[in-house]
Design a protein around this motif. Sequence first.
Motif, PDB file in Angstrom:
ATOM      1  N   ALA A  39       0.820  -1.213   0.000  1.00  0.00           N
ATOM      2  CA  ALA A  39       0.000   0.000   0.000  1.00  0.00           C
ATOM      3  C   ALA A  39       0.853   1.262   0.000  1.00  0.00           C
ATOM      4  CB  ALA A  39      -0.926   0.011   1.221  1.00  0.00           C
ATOM      5  N   ASN A  40       2.161   1.102   0.153  1.00  0.00           N
ATOM      6  CA  ASN A  40       3.063   2.255   0.145  1.00  0.00           C
ATOM      7  C   ASN A  40       4.412   1.819  -0.405  1.00  0.00           C
ATOM      8  OD1 ASN A  40       5.366   3.809   1.937  1.00  0.00           O
ATOM      9  ND2 ASN A  40       3.721   5.188   1.311  1.00  0.00           N
ATOM     10  N   ASN A  45       3.742  -3.241   3.284  1.00  0.00           N
ATOM     11  CA  ASN A  45       2.559  -3.585   4.074  1.00  0.00           C
ATOM     12  C   ASN A  45       2.864  -3.587   5.573  1.00  0.00           C
ATOM     13  OD1 ASN A  45       0.762  -3.958   1.857  1.00  0.00           O
ATOM     14  ND2 ASN A  45       1.701  -5.951   1.463  1.00  0.00           N
ATOM     15  N   GLU A  46       3.906  -2.866   5.955  1.00  0.00           N
ATOM     16  CA  GLU A  46       4.325  -2.816   7.361  1.00  0.00           C
ATOM     17  C   GLU A  46       3.193  -2.361   8.279  1.00  0.00           C
ATOM     18  OE1 GLU A  46       7.168   0.137   9.975  1.00  0.00           O
ATOM     19  OE2 GLU A  46       7.934  -0.556   8.030  1.00  0.00           O
ATOM     20  N   SER A  47       2.410  -1.383   7.838  1.00  0.00           N
ATOM     21  CA  SER A  47       1.339  -0.854   8.689  1.00  0.00           C
ATOM     22  C   SER A  47       0.299  -1.919   9.013  1.00  0.00           C
ATOM     23  CB  SER A  47       0.664   0.339   7.998  1.00  0.00           C
ATOM     24  OG  SER A  47       0.088  -0.054   6.763  1.00  0.00           O
ATOM     25  N   PHE A  48      -0.068  -2.727   8.019  1.00  0.00           N
ATOM     26  CA  PHE A  48      -1.093  -3.753   8.229  1.00  0.00           C
ATOM     27  C   PHE A  48      -0.571  -4.846   9.159  1.00  0.00           C
ATOM     28  CE2 PHE A  48      -4.235  -6.958   7.295  1.00  0.00           C
ATOM     29  CZ  PHE A  48      -5.363  -6.229   6.977  1.00  0.00           C
ATOM     30  N   ARG A  49       0.668  -5.266   8.940  1.00  0.00           N
ATOM     31  CA  ARG A  49       1.245  -6.295   9.810  1.00  0.00           C
ATOM     32  C   ARG A  49       1.370  -5.794  11.252  1.00  0.00           C
ATOM     33  NH1 ARG A  49       3.834 -10.514   7.210  1.00  0.00           N
ATOM     34  NH2 ARG A  49       4.114 -10.323   4.954  1.00  0.00           N
ATOM     35  N   SER A 119      -1.057   1.817  -7.801  1.00  0.00           N
ATOM     36  CA  SER A 119      -0.335   2.990  -8.287  1.00  0.00           C
ATOM     37  C   SER A 119      -0.768   4.211  -7.494  1.00  0.00           C
ATOM     38  CB  SER A 119      -0.642   3.221  -9.769  1.00  0.00           C
ATOM     39  OG  SER A 119      -0.117   4.475 -10.210  1.00  0.00           O
ATOM     40  N   PRO A 120       0.139   5.180  -7.284  1.00  0.00           N
ATOM     41  CA  PRO A 120      -0.300   6.466  -6.738  1.00  0.00           C
ATOM     42  C   PRO A 120      -1.275   7.133  -7.718  1.00  0.00           C
ATOM     43  CG  PRO A 120       2.092   6.263  -6.679  1.00  0.00           C
ATOM     44  CD  PRO A 120       1.595   5.147  -7.533  1.00  0.00           C
ATOM     45  N   ALA A 180       6.718  10.731   1.016  1.00  0.00           N
ATOM     46  CA  ALA A 180       6.645   9.442   0.329  1.00  0.00           C
ATOM     47  C   ALA A 180       6.090   8.361   1.248  1.00  0.00           C
ATOM     48  CB  ALA A 180       8.028   9.048  -0.179  1.00  0.00           C
ATOM     49  N   MET A 181       6.368   8.455   2.538  1.00  0.00           N
ATOM     50  CA  MET A 181       5.809   7.506   3.497  1.00  0.00           C
ATOM     51  C   MET A 181       4.298   7.659   3.606  1.00  0.00           C
ATOM     52  SD  MET A 181       8.736   7.911   6.460  1.00  0.00           S
ATOM     53  CE  MET A 181       7.690   7.214   7.740  1.00  0.00           C
TER      54      MET A 181
END
Length: 321
Positions: A39-40, A45-49, A119-120, A180-181
């Motif tokens: 997603a970024n 997918n660090e946020s979801f984990r 994509s952004p 970018a984050m």
Amino acid sequence: MRTAAFIATAFLLVLTVGDSIFHEDVPPATAPTDEVRPANALLGNESFRATFGVAPDPHTPERLRLQTHLAYVERMLRARPRPALSTAQRARRAELLDRLHEYWTQGRFPQNTEVPGRSPVFIDAEGRLCAVGHLITASAGRDLAERIDAQYHLADVQDMDLPAIDRWAKRNGFTRRELAMIQPTYDGGRLSDPPPSDNEEAPALEVTALSVSVGASLVNGVLLERDTHSIVGGAMGVASGATSLTIGLRDGAEYPTVSSLAGATSVVLGGWALVEAFRGTNEQVSLRGAADRSGRTWSVAPTALTTAEGTYPGLGATIQF
């Protein structure tokens, strides 16, 4: 004597205060998969984990992924020390992080209708802004955001060769990497997903109706157990329950199963209370369920219901007649 039993369960909901109040419930845990694109671009997918302990899968709702990512980055940026910033820069940064919070809770994200995969999308065809575009618009005006979109519509922030972005970032206490984050990618494979409702008050209305339904169910349950009947309580139970049930059955409900069940429970208990109130019965009913002279019993006990959305503690009421 013919006996029929009706089980009604009023659920006591524990609503998370703060960032997660409008989040959808996390899907059942599945094994991580390499098929799910991040997603970024920087955080993957660090946020979801970090939030749910599992990786997203192909069936994870897109809105949940975007809100989870932006909530995670917001917390990260708020906690990040920036001692070199001036007082004015810190104030502007804090204000824009507040704007970011409002943005992701409202959930009005752009739609990727142009390219497959993730994509952004800086500004989509309907004029919806990405998170970075929203922050720029909030502080520097829409003209700058549209200028960026004209040159870098589907580009990563780090690849945008535009000095105006660096000037804006410096003035507001951000680095290009931090932007970018923040910047999400949007799934072009989820083009059939309906966009969030234009009615930003809908989630609050659902929670309100749900809360009133649960409260009315508990009140009517206690009154019925005590053989004390209230026309007002019964009417409130029916009205709030019908509202919650209607909201739960519609498309786009935040808590469809819970709203529907709580609404149906409230309608049944409210209707029962109205019937008893109009009949004017004075029969003494035992809390333990001992049969009275009419053969009708009422009992109350703690219970819980497990659904696809989670397990909800509550109060189970059994009526026999």
